[in-house]
Write a protein that holds these residues in place. Sequence first.
Motif, PDB file in Angstrom:
ATOM      1  N   SER A 169      28.691  41.985  40.583  1.00  8.37           N
ATOM      2  CA  SER A 169      30.146  42.080  40.757  1.00  8.37           C
ATOM      3  C   SER A 169      30.730  40.750  41.209  1.00  8.37           C
ATOM      4  O   SER A 169      31.796  40.329  40.748  1.00  8.37           O
ATOM      5  CB  SER A 169      30.496  43.178  41.766  1.00  8.37           C
ATOM      6  OG  SER A 169      30.153  44.449  41.278  1.00  8.37           O
TER       7      SER A 169
ATOM      8  N   THR B  87      30.758  38.532  38.213  1.00 12.67           N
ATOM      9  CA  THR B  87      31.807  38.950  37.284  1.00 12.67           C
ATOM     10  C   THR B  87      33.175  38.509  37.779  1.00 12.67           C
ATOM     11  O   THR B  87      34.009  38.033  36.996  1.00 12.67           O
ATOM     12  CB  THR B  87      31.778  40.479  37.103  1.00 12.67           C
ATOM     13  OG1 THR B  87      30.475  40.884  36.640  1.00 12.67           O
ATOM     14  CG2 THR B  87      32.822  40.935  36.102  1.00 12.67           C
TER      15      THR B  87
ATOM     16  N   ASP C  40      36.442  44.394  30.616  1.00 15.99           N
ATOM     17  CA  ASP C  40      35.262  45.102  30.102  1.00 15.99           C
ATOM     18  C   ASP C  40      34.059  44.854  31.004  1.00 15.99           C
ATOM     19  O   ASP C  40      33.998  43.839  31.721  1.00 15.99           O
ATOM     20  CB  ASP C  40      34.927  44.637  28.684  1.00 15.99           C
ATOM     21  CG  ASP C  40      35.991  45.045  27.666  1.00 15.99           C
ATOM     22  OD1 ASP C  40      36.833  45.903  28.017  1.00 15.99           O
ATOM     23  OD2 ASP C  40      35.985  44.493  26.547  1.00 15.99           O
ATOM     24  N   ASP C  41      33.098  45.771  30.961  1.00 19.61           N
ATOM     25  CA  ASP C  41      31.866  45.569  31.713  1.00 19.61           C
ATOM     26  C   ASP C  41      31.153  44.316  31.200  1.00 19.61           C
ATOM     27  O   ASP C  41      31.178  44.023  29.988  1.00 19.61           O
ATOM     28  CB  ASP C  41      30.937  46.773  31.545  1.00 19.61           C
ATOM     29  CG  ASP C  41      31.465  48.014  32.250  1.00 19.61           C
ATOM     30  OD1 ASP C  41      32.300  47.853  33.163  1.00 19.61           O
ATOM     31  OD2 ASP C  41      31.072  49.131  31.870  1.00 19.61           O
TER      32      ASP C  41
ATOM     33  N   ARG D 199      28.401  41.827  29.778  1.00 26.84           N
ATOM     34  CA  ARG D 199      27.252  41.939  28.883  1.00 26.84           C
ATOM     35  C   ARG D 199      26.230  40.897  29.314  1.00 26.84           C
ATOM     36  O   ARG D 199      26.578  39.745  29.570  1.00 26.84           O
ATOM     37  CB  ARG D 199      27.679  41.721  27.432  1.00 26.84           C
ATOM     38  CG  ARG D 199      28.660  42.758  26.937  1.00 26.84           C
ATOM     39  CD  ARG D 199      29.323  42.330  25.633  1.00 26.84           C
ATOM     40  NE  ARG D 199      28.361  42.157  24.557  1.00 26.84           N
ATOM     41  CZ  ARG D 199      28.676  41.715  23.336  1.00 26.84           C
ATOM     42  NH1 ARG D 199      29.927  41.365  23.057  1.00 26.84           N
ATOM     43  NH2 ARG D 199      27.740  41.592  22.404  1.00 26.84           N
TER      44      ARG D 199
ATOM     45  N   GLU E 236      20.893  49.456  35.335  1.00 22.05           N
ATOM     46  CA  GLU E 236      21.248  49.815  33.958  1.00 22.05           C
ATOM     47  C   GLU E 236      20.458  48.985  32.954  1.00 22.05           C
ATOM     48  O   GLU E 236      19.953  49.503  31.952  1.00 22.05           O
ATOM     49  CB  GLU E 236      22.741  49.607  33.738  1.00 22.05           C
ATOM     50  CG  GLU E 236      23.212  49.982  32.336  1.00 22.05           C
ATOM     51  CD  GLU E 236      24.707  49.797  32.161  1.00 22.05           C
ATOM     52  OE1 GLU E 236      25.196  50.084  31.054  1.00 22.05           O
ATOM     53  OE2 GLU E 236      25.387  49.361  33.116  1.00 22.05           O
TER      54      GLU E 236
END
Length: 203
Positions: A28, A31, A64-65, A67, A89
């Motif tokens: 996070s 990101t 968006d999440d 990649r 994940e």
Amino acid sequence: MYFAALLARTEDGWEASDTELDDVETLSDLTDLARDASVDEDTVLVFIEQEDAWFGVVRVDGEDDPRIFVSDATAAARSSYGEILLTDELLGREPGAEDTIAALEELVGLDGTEDGEPDTNPDNNSDTDTDTGSDTDTDSDDPDDPDDGYGADADAVPAGPLGDTLVLADLGLPEAELLMLRTDVLAEIAEALGAAEVLETVR
């Protein structure tokens, strides 16, 4: 030695900046760092490279999440920055599984009994160890020993590339070429994206 850089796509091409990861502890955080560098919520790429051991690419497109692609998951698992990218994940395990395992290990004492459980043989604590030598005490307290409980569990991390192999496909680097990269990786990626010159300014 690590090298990390951000590439932000703009109407005029790519803008590059080197970045420090000292304050980055989670995906996070990484990101958020990428989104702060974004221009009009356009694509931002985060590159992390540890010499020739492994490299990672995190792509953030607006909200968006992210990649993620990691060239060598086993090598990345030995790195504090690599562990940031190796999310539950990505590894295909239940969220929080690692924390659950750690909590269970804390509940179990060195003699194999759960915390608070009475030892049924308190007078014979030393007999087993002295008689059998290494049978009951295999821990070496060596941080480099993969079986000694330090670092990531290598058995739980698959060897080789892991993640989104198409992360750069629409930007000029097909899956097959991404998987073949071994040395001078970031320069090769930047060349494929048409961002070699701007990346060179921050290296």
